[in-house]
Design a protein around this motif. Structure first.
Motif, PDB file in Angstrom:
ATOM      1  N   ILE A 196       0.837  -1.210   0.000  1.00  0.00           N
ATOM      2  CA  ILE A 196       0.000   0.000   0.000  1.00  0.00           C
ATOM      3  C   ILE A 196       0.869   1.256   0.000  1.00  0.00           C
ATOM      4  O   ILE A 196       2.012   1.229   0.447  1.00  0.00           O
ATOM      5  N   LEU A 197       0.283   2.334  -0.518  1.00  0.00           N
ATOM      6  CA  LEU A 197       1.070   3.542  -0.776  1.00  0.00           C
ATOM      7  C   LEU A 197       1.633   4.170   0.483  1.00  0.00           C
ATOM      8  O   LEU A 197       2.793   4.548   0.538  1.00  0.00           O
ATOM      9  N   ASP A 198       0.840   4.278   1.516  1.00  0.00           N
ATOM     10  CA  ASP A 198       1.346   5.032   2.669  1.00  0.00           C
ATOM     11  C   ASP A 198       2.199   4.181   3.610  1.00  0.00           C
ATOM     12  O   ASP A 198       2.850   4.707   4.506  1.00  0.00           O
ATOM     13  N   GLY A 199       2.228   2.883   3.403  1.00  0.00           N
ATOM     14  CA  GLY A 199       3.179   2.018   4.098  1.00  0.00           C
ATOM     15  C   GLY A 199       3.171   2.167   5.614  1.00  0.00           C
ATOM     16  O   GLY A 199       4.217   2.107   6.257  1.00  0.00           O
ATOM     17  N   THR A 200       1.989   2.340   6.203  1.00  0.00           N
ATOM     18  CA  THR A 200       1.915   2.618   7.631  1.00  0.00           C
ATOM     19  C   THR A 200       2.677   1.589   8.468  1.00  0.00           C
ATOM     20  O   THR A 200       3.468   1.935   9.325  1.00  0.00           O
ATOM     21  N   LEU A 201       2.424   0.304   8.193  1.00  0.00           N
ATOM     22  CA  LEU A 201       3.078  -0.729   8.998  1.00  0.00           C
ATOM     23  C   LEU A 201       4.512  -0.981   8.555  1.00  0.00           C
ATOM     24  O   LEU A 201       5.391  -1.249   9.364  1.00  0.00           O
ATOM     25  N   GLY A 202       4.745  -0.924   7.260  1.00  0.00           N
ATOM     26  CA  GLY A 202       6.095  -1.159   6.735  1.00  0.00           C
ATOM     27  C   GLY A 202       7.073  -0.087   7.198  1.00  0.00           C
ATOM     28  O   GLY A 202       8.275  -0.318   7.240  1.00  0.00           O
ATOM     29  N   GLY A 203       6.555   1.090   7.523  1.00  0.00           N
ATOM     30  CA  GLY A 203       7.408   2.174   8.005  1.00  0.00           C
ATOM     31  C   GLY A 203       8.345   2.670   6.919  1.00  0.00           C
ATOM     32  O   GLY A 203       8.032   2.596   5.734  1.00  0.00           O
ATOM     33  N   ALA A 204       9.485   3.166   7.346  1.00  0.00           N
ATOM     34  CA  ALA A 204      10.456   3.752   6.411  1.00  0.00           C
ATOM     35  C   ALA A 204      11.273   2.629   5.793  1.00  0.00           C
ATOM     36  O   ALA A 204      12.440   2.440   6.093  1.00  0.00           O
ATOM     37  N   TRP A 205      10.622   1.863   4.901  1.00  0.00           N
ATOM     38  CA  TRP A 205      11.272   0.642   4.432  1.00  0.00           C
ATOM     39  C   TRP A 205      12.326   0.869   3.365  1.00  0.00           C
ATOM     40  O   TRP A 205      13.162   0.013   3.113  1.00  0.00           O
ATOM     41  N   SER A 206      12.273   1.994   2.696  1.00  0.00           N
ATOM     42  CA  SER A 206      13.174   2.157   1.557  1.00  0.00           C
ATOM     43  C   SER A 206      14.539   2.678   1.986  1.00  0.00           C
ATOM     44  O   SER A 206      14.643   3.698   2.662  1.00  0.00           O
ATOM     45  N   ALA A 207      15.582   1.956   1.605  1.00  0.00           N
ATOM     46  CA  ALA A 207      16.942   2.351   1.983  1.00  0.00           C
ATOM     47  C   ALA A 207      17.951   1.705   1.048  1.00  0.00           C
ATOM     48  O   ALA A 207      17.664   0.684   0.419  1.00  0.00           O
ATOM     49  N   VAL A 208      19.126   2.288   0.982  1.00  0.00           N
ATOM     50  CA  VAL A 208      20.250   1.662   0.276  1.00  0.00           C
ATOM     51  C   VAL A 208      20.918   0.655   1.212  1.00  0.00           C
ATOM     52  O   VAL A 208      21.260  -0.453   0.794  1.00  0.00           O
ATOM     53  N   ASN A 245       7.202   6.573   1.147  1.00  0.00           N
ATOM     54  CA  ASN A 245       8.482   5.961   0.777  1.00  0.00           C
ATOM     55  C   ASN A 245       8.933   6.383  -0.621  1.00  0.00           C
ATOM     56  O   ASN A 245       9.531   5.613  -1.357  1.00  0.00           O
ATOM     57  N   PHE A 246       8.644   7.611  -0.991  1.00  0.00           N
ATOM     58  CA  PHE A 246       9.210   8.215  -2.200  1.00  0.00           C
ATOM     59  C   PHE A 246      10.570   8.811  -1.807  1.00  0.00           C
ATOM     60  O   PHE A 246      10.780  10.018  -1.844  1.00  0.00           O
ATOM     61  N   TRP A 247      11.474   7.933  -1.345  1.00  0.00           N
ATOM     62  CA  TRP A 247      12.784   8.363  -0.856  1.00  0.00           C
ATOM     63  C   TRP A 247      13.607   7.128  -0.550  1.00  0.00           C
ATOM     64  O   TRP A 247      13.120   6.007  -0.728  1.00  0.00           O
ATOM     65  N   VAL A 248      14.850   7.307  -0.098  1.00  0.00           N
ATOM     66  CA  VAL A 248      15.536   6.287   0.699  1.00  0.00           C
ATOM     67  C   VAL A 248      15.829   6.933   2.039  1.00  0.00           C
ATOM     68  O   VAL A 248      16.197   8.105   2.100  1.00  0.00           O
ATOM     69  N   ARG A 249      15.623   6.183   3.116  1.00  0.00           N
ATOM     70  CA  ARG A 249      15.735   6.833   4.429  1.00  0.00           C
ATOM     71  C   ARG A 249      17.177   7.215   4.752  1.00  0.00           C
ATOM     72  O   ARG A 249      17.435   8.088   5.573  1.00  0.00           O
ATOM     73  N   ASP A 250      18.153   6.562   4.090  1.00  0.00           N
ATOM     74  CA  ASP A 250      19.556   6.934   4.306  1.00  0.00           C
ATOM     75  C   ASP A 250      20.083   7.837   3.186  1.00  0.00           C
ATOM     76  O   ASP A 250      21.251   7.781   2.816  1.00  0.00           O
ATOM     77  N   TRP A 251      19.184   8.697   2.671  1.00  0.00           N
ATOM     78  CA  TRP A 251      19.567   9.610   1.586  1.00  0.00           C
ATOM     79  C   TRP A 251      20.800  10.441   1.915  1.00  0.00           C
ATOM     80  O   TRP A 251      21.606  10.762   1.053  1.00  0.00           O
ATOM     81  N   LYS A 252      20.937  10.781   3.187  1.00  0.00           N
ATOM     82  CA  LYS A 252      22.030  11.667   3.576  1.00  0.00           C
ATOM     83  C   LYS A 252      23.376  10.973   3.365  1.00  0.00           C
ATOM     84  O   LYS A 252      24.314  11.554   2.804  1.00  0.00           O
ATOM     85  N   ALA A 253      23.444   9.713   3.802  1.00  0.00           N
ATOM     86  CA  ALA A 253      24.678   8.947   3.616  1.00  0.00           C
ATOM     87  C   ALA A 253      24.952   8.709   2.135  1.00  0.00           C
ATOM     88  O   ALA A 253      26.096   8.768   1.675  1.00  0.00           O
ATOM     89  N   VAL A 254      23.881   8.464   1.367  1.00  0.00           N
ATOM     90  CA  VAL A 254      24.035   8.233  -0.085  1.00  0.00           C
ATOM     91  C   VAL A 254      24.583   9.491  -0.750  1.00  0.00           C
ATOM     92  O   VAL A 254      25.532   9.449  -1.530  1.00  0.00           O
ATOM     93  N   GLN A 255      23.976  10.626  -0.418  1.00  0.00           N
ATOM     94  CA  GLN A 255      24.396  11.869  -1.068  1.00  0.00           C
ATOM     95  C   GLN A 255      25.796  12.285  -0.642  1.00  0.00           C
ATOM     96  O   GLN A 255      26.556  12.839  -1.441  1.00  0.00           O
ATOM     97  N   GLU A 256      26.154  11.980   0.601  1.00  0.00           N
ATOM     98  CA  GLU A 256      27.519  12.275   1.038  1.00  0.00           C
ATOM     99  C   GLU A 256      28.506  11.430   0.245  1.00  0.00           C
ATOM    100  O   GLU A 256      29.525  11.920  -0.234  1.00  0.00           O
ATOM    101  N   LEU A 257      28.181  10.156   0.099  1.00  0.00           N
ATOM    102  CA  LEU A 257      29.072   9.246  -0.616  1.00  0.00           C
ATOM    103  C   LEU A 257      29.249   9.692  -2.074  1.00  0.00           C
ATOM    104  O   LEU A 257      30.342   9.631  -2.630  1.00  0.00           O
ATOM    105  N   LEU A 258      28.143  10.145  -2.697  1.00  0.00           N
ATOM    106  CA  LEU A 258      28.190  10.481  -4.122  1.00  0.00           C
ATOM    107  C   LEU A 258      28.737  11.890  -4.388  1.00  0.00           C
ATOM    108  O   LEU A 258      29.061  12.213  -5.539  1.00  0.00           O
ATOM    109  N   ALA A 259      28.826  12.703  -3.343  1.00  0.00           N
ATOM    110  CA  ALA A 259      29.150  14.123  -3.521  1.00  0.00           C
ATOM    111  C   ALA A 259      30.418  14.382  -4.351  1.00  0.00           C
ATOM    112  O   ALA A 259      30.446  15.321  -5.150  1.00  0.00           O
TER     113      ALA A 259
END
Ligand SMILES: [Fe+2]
Ligand SMILES: [Fe+2]
Length: 370
Positions: A196-208, A245-259
């Motif tokens: 489901i779109l809002d992923g209430t139970l799955g929580g912040a499931w998207s990550a690298v 979950n239109f994101w990855v929850r560790d976006w900050k680490a990803v963007q730091e790595l790619l900077a």
């Protein structure tokens, strides 16, 4: 990972992708790739609602690849409308002339991870004879935790180099926190909640995830900082709309790595809508689904994006489609959204792509709002 170093790497407020990069976005119509078929007769034109040009500086060689994702197949005895649209996309990819060098399937092949759905998808993909590469979506994964997916389509992450571009596929869907064991959910219940779109139970499931961050770091370690990199992910590598979950929850680490790399393009699915955004030196392109269009998020739509015209609810081919990317010898890349729309109700010569430096305001990141 909240160190001052990470903050200074990620919070590059004035950073932009490679300054040699030039984007234009155009809207126009072109004829269907399929001539003389029933589908083409009913939908005689494929409007390319946006063409994005970007300069890849030193790419030097031309190639084209196709993107299809988010087919969300149900078993044929449930319904066939999603099957019809997947069939059409794969036929059109196969009919590309000149042919694409490869097809990337960007995840959500199945609707509920059902073996019947995944087998159906694999059969339909046989229509495409060019090289194919795959990354999973959450709908492919949470019935059996990726067992059939990995067996059928191979494990992620992966990397290959193609004509001067380093191409990387990541899995951003298999990192859900375990909400199911303590609740004693069955595999079907787990999959149901993840679909489901809002992923209430799955929580912040998207990550690298840590493991893939290490992989990314090592696979890029020998790649020159100014050479083009394309990263395929199911979910976007920035924080567009966390609630869905239109994101990855560790976006900050990803963007730091790619900077340190100045020419990185993330092509992603999951959002089922055309998107373009820049976060520092990282540019992201959201692609169409073949299944249905999601609404734009109520918050956080990047300023650079021109939302597509709303889909016709009476036409299940409207607002959906696939896409191709042409990397030209002169160092430009065209992103073509092949939306199956019969009638274009409005048109625009251009919108605020990055060529429009006069009026442009980049989307604030969560990091910029902190
Ligand atoms: Fe999807
Ligand atoms: Fe998805």
């Amino acid at each position: 990972m909240n160190t001052p170093d990470i903050d200074s790497a990620v919070l590059q407020r004035n950073a932009r992708p490679d300054p040699g990069t030039v984007w234009t976005r155009r809207s126009f119509l072109h004829r269907s790739l399929l001539k003389g078929t029933a589908g083409a007769a009913a939908y005689g034109f494929l409007p390319l609602i946006n063409t994005l040009d970007l300069a890849y500086g030193q790419a030097g060689q031309s190639f084209r690849f196709a993107w299809v994702s988010d087919t969300h197949l149900y078993p044929k005895d449930v319904n066939t409308r999603f099957v019809e649209k997947a069939v059409r996309a794969f036929k059109e990819v196969q009919a590309m002339n000149p042919p694409a060098d490869f097809l990337i399937f960007g995840g959500d092949l199945a609707q509920l991870g059902d073996p019947v759905e995944l087998r159906l998808g694999a059969d339909l993909l046989n229509e495409v004879k060019i090289k194919k590469v795959f990354i999973p979506g959450e709908h492919d994964w949470y019935l059996d935790m990726g067992a059939i997916w990995n067996k059928t389509f191979g494990a992620t992450p992966w990397t290959f180099d193609h004509k001067g571009v380093r191409i990387i596929g990541l899995d951003t869907v298999s990192h859900a926190p375990d909400f199911w064991t303590s609740r004693k959910y069955s595999a079907k219940e787990r999959m149901g909640h993840m679909s489901i779109l809002d992923g209430t139970l799955g929580g912040a499931w998207s990550a690298v995830g840590e493991k893939q961050l290490r992989y990314l770091s090592s696979t890029l370690s020998n790649w020159p900082k100014d050479q083009p990199v394309i990263i395929f992910t199911h979910t976007p590598l920035y924080e567009y709309y966390p609630a869905w979950n239109f994101w990855v929850r560790d976006w900050k680490a990803v963007q730091e790595l790619l900077a340190p790399w100045t020419n990185v393009t993330n092509v992603h699915g999951h959002v089922h809508q055309p998107l373009y955004n820049e976060i520092g030196k990282l540019r992201s392109i959201g692609m169409l689904a073949t299944s249905w269009p999601w609404p734009y998020a109520p918050d956080g739509v990047p300023t650079l994006t021109r939302p597509m015209l709303r889909a016709d609810p009476g036409d299940h081919f409207d607002g959906v489609g696939w896409g191709s990317e042409s990397v030209n010898a002169n160092g430009k890349v065209d992103t073509e959204y092949k939306m199956w729309r019969k009638t274009v109700f409005g048109d625009n010569d251009w919108d605020s792509g990055t060529g429009d430096n006069r009026n442009q305001v980049l989307s604030p990141r969560i990091a910029d709002r902190l």
